[in-house]
Design an enzyme around this catalytic site. Structure first.
Site, PDB file in Angstrom:
ATOM      1  N   ASP A 123      -1.867   8.357  12.019  1.00 11.73           N
ATOM      2  CA  ASP A 123      -1.954   7.326  13.059  1.00 11.73           C
ATOM      3  C   ASP A 123      -2.525   5.984  12.592  1.00 11.73           C
ATOM      4  O   ASP A 123      -3.151   5.271  13.386  1.00 11.73           O
ATOM      5  CB  ASP A 123      -2.781   7.831  14.243  1.00 11.73           C
ATOM      6  CG  ASP A 123      -2.168   9.038  14.914  1.00 11.73           C
ATOM      7  OD1 ASP A 123      -1.039   9.410  14.552  1.00 11.73           O
ATOM      8  OD2 ASP A 123      -2.833   9.631  15.792  1.00 11.73           O
ATOM      9  N   LYS A 171       4.608  12.238  16.160  1.00 15.97           N
ATOM     10  CA  LYS A 171       3.993  13.367  16.855  1.00 15.97           C
ATOM     11  C   LYS A 171       3.685  12.958  18.290  1.00 15.97           C
ATOM     12  O   LYS A 171       3.478  11.777  18.574  1.00 15.97           O
ATOM     13  CB  LYS A 171       2.724  13.831  16.139  1.00 15.97           C
ATOM     14  CG  LYS A 171       1.590  12.812  16.097  1.00 15.97           C
ATOM     15  CD  LYS A 171       0.448  13.327  15.246  1.00 15.97           C
ATOM     16  CE  LYS A 171      -0.722  12.351  15.190  1.00 15.97           C
ATOM     17  NZ  LYS A 171      -1.423  12.221  16.467  1.00 15.97           N
ATOM     18  N   CYS A 231      -7.370  13.143  16.367  1.00 13.07           N
ATOM     19  CA  CYS A 231      -6.131  13.582  15.715  1.00 13.07           C
ATOM     20  C   CYS A 231      -6.368  14.168  14.327  1.00 13.07           C
ATOM     21  O   CYS A 231      -5.705  15.130  13.939  1.00 13.07           O
ATOM     22  CB  CYS A 231      -5.143  12.424  15.658  1.00 13.07           C
ATOM     23  SG  CYS A 231      -4.603  11.893  17.304  1.00 13.07           S
TER      24      CYS A 231
END
Length: 239
Positions: free
Chosen positions: A48, A144, A179
Site C-alpha cells: 500500500d 487487494k 495491512c
C-alpha cells in the site's frame, strides 16, 4: 539480530522510533528467526505505498510512510539484483460484491469516508503507487480488497507465490498495524517464513508501530532493520 539487551533498539534517526523490548526479541527467536535469505525463494512484498497513503495532502497521507520510501526502494533494488521477486500491493475499493466491503464497516455519509473510498478506486490517480516508489517493469503489481495482501481476487498473491516457489516474504509498507500486520499473520499461518522490516514500515504513531512489531516478533515474524536485510541480500547477490 544480535544479543538481546535491556532495550533492543532496531533503528533510530527516522521519524518512527522503533523499539522492541529484549524479552519480546528473545521469546520470538524460538519461533521465527531467519538470519539468512535465499533470494530465489524470497519475495519482497511492498504493501500500500500508494499516493493515497504517502503523498502530502492525500486522504491517508502520512509522513511516516514518506520516511519508508527510501528503505522500500533500496530493498526492491537489492532484491532484484539478488535474483528475488518484488511485489507491490495496492489497497482497492469496489461497490461490487464480494469485493465490496460490508456496508456496516463504512459510514458513507461521512465526507472523509467518501473521500477515502473514491481515492482507492482503480481509476483514481491516488490508487496507484506513489510516484516516488521504484517500481520496475518486471515487478508484480496486485490489487487487494481487504487489509491482508492475501485478499486478492482469485487468490492472485497466493497463486503467484506458489508458482514462484517462494518460501520467505519480506514485508514493508503501510500501515504497520493494519495491512502489514494482517498480511504477516496470514502468511505465517499459510506456511511462509516472514521478515518484517521495521524502518520500511509506517503507522500513524510510534505507539501503534511498535505495538504491531512486538506482536509480530513474539509470534508471527522476524523483525529486522533494512540495513540487516540489505546485508543478507548482498551476501547472496550474484558476483
Amino acid at each position: 539480530m544480535g544479543s538481546p539487551v535491556a532495550l533492543h533498539r532496531l533503528r533510530t534517526g527516522l521519524m518512527h522510533k522503533t523499539v522492541l523490548p529484549d524479552w519480546a526479541v528473545a521469546r520470538g527467536q524460538g519461533y521465527n528467526a531467519f538470519p539468512s535469505l535465499d533470494p530465489l525463494s524470497t519475495a519482497l512484498v511492498v504493501i500500500d505505498m500508494q499516493a493515497a497513503f504517502v503523498g502530502e495532502g492525500e486522504v491517508f497521507g502520512n509522513a511516516h510512510a514518506r520516511d519508508a520510501i527510501a528503505p522500500c526502494n533500496a530493498l526492491a533494488t537489492a532484491m532484484r539484483q539478488a535474483g528475488g521477486t518484488v511485489i507491490w500491493m495496492r489497497q482497492t475499493t469496489s461497490d461490487v460484491p464480494p469485493l465490496a466491503m460490508p456496508q456496516w464497516q463504512y459510514d458513507r455519509s461521512d465526507p472523509f469516508v467518501a473521500r477515502a473510498i473514491a481515492a482507492l478506486r482503480p481509476e483514481a490517480a491516488s490508487h496507484d503507487l506513489d510516484p516516488a516508489m521504484a517500481r520496475e517493469a518486471g515487478d508484480l503489481v496486485l490489487d487487494k480488497y481487504r487489509y491482508s495482501a492475501f485478499s486478492c481476487p482469485e487468490r492472485a498473491l497466493e497463486k503467484a507465490l506458489r508458482e514462484l516457489r517462494i518460501e520467505t516474504l519480506v514485508l514493508t509498507g503501510t500501515l504497520t498495524n493494519v495491512c502489514v500486520e494482517s498480511t504477516a499473520r496470514e502468511a505465517n499461518m499459510r506456511g511462509w517464513k516472514v521478515i518484517v522490516v521495521s524502518d520500511a514500515c509506517a503507522a500513524v504513531t510510534d505507539e501503534e508501530h511498535n505495538a504491531a512489531l512486538m506482536n509480530l516478533r513474539l509470534n508471527f515474524a522476524d523483525v529486522r532493520g533494512s540495513d540487516e536485510v540489505l546485508e543478507m541480500l548482498s551476501a547472496e547477490a550474484p558476483a
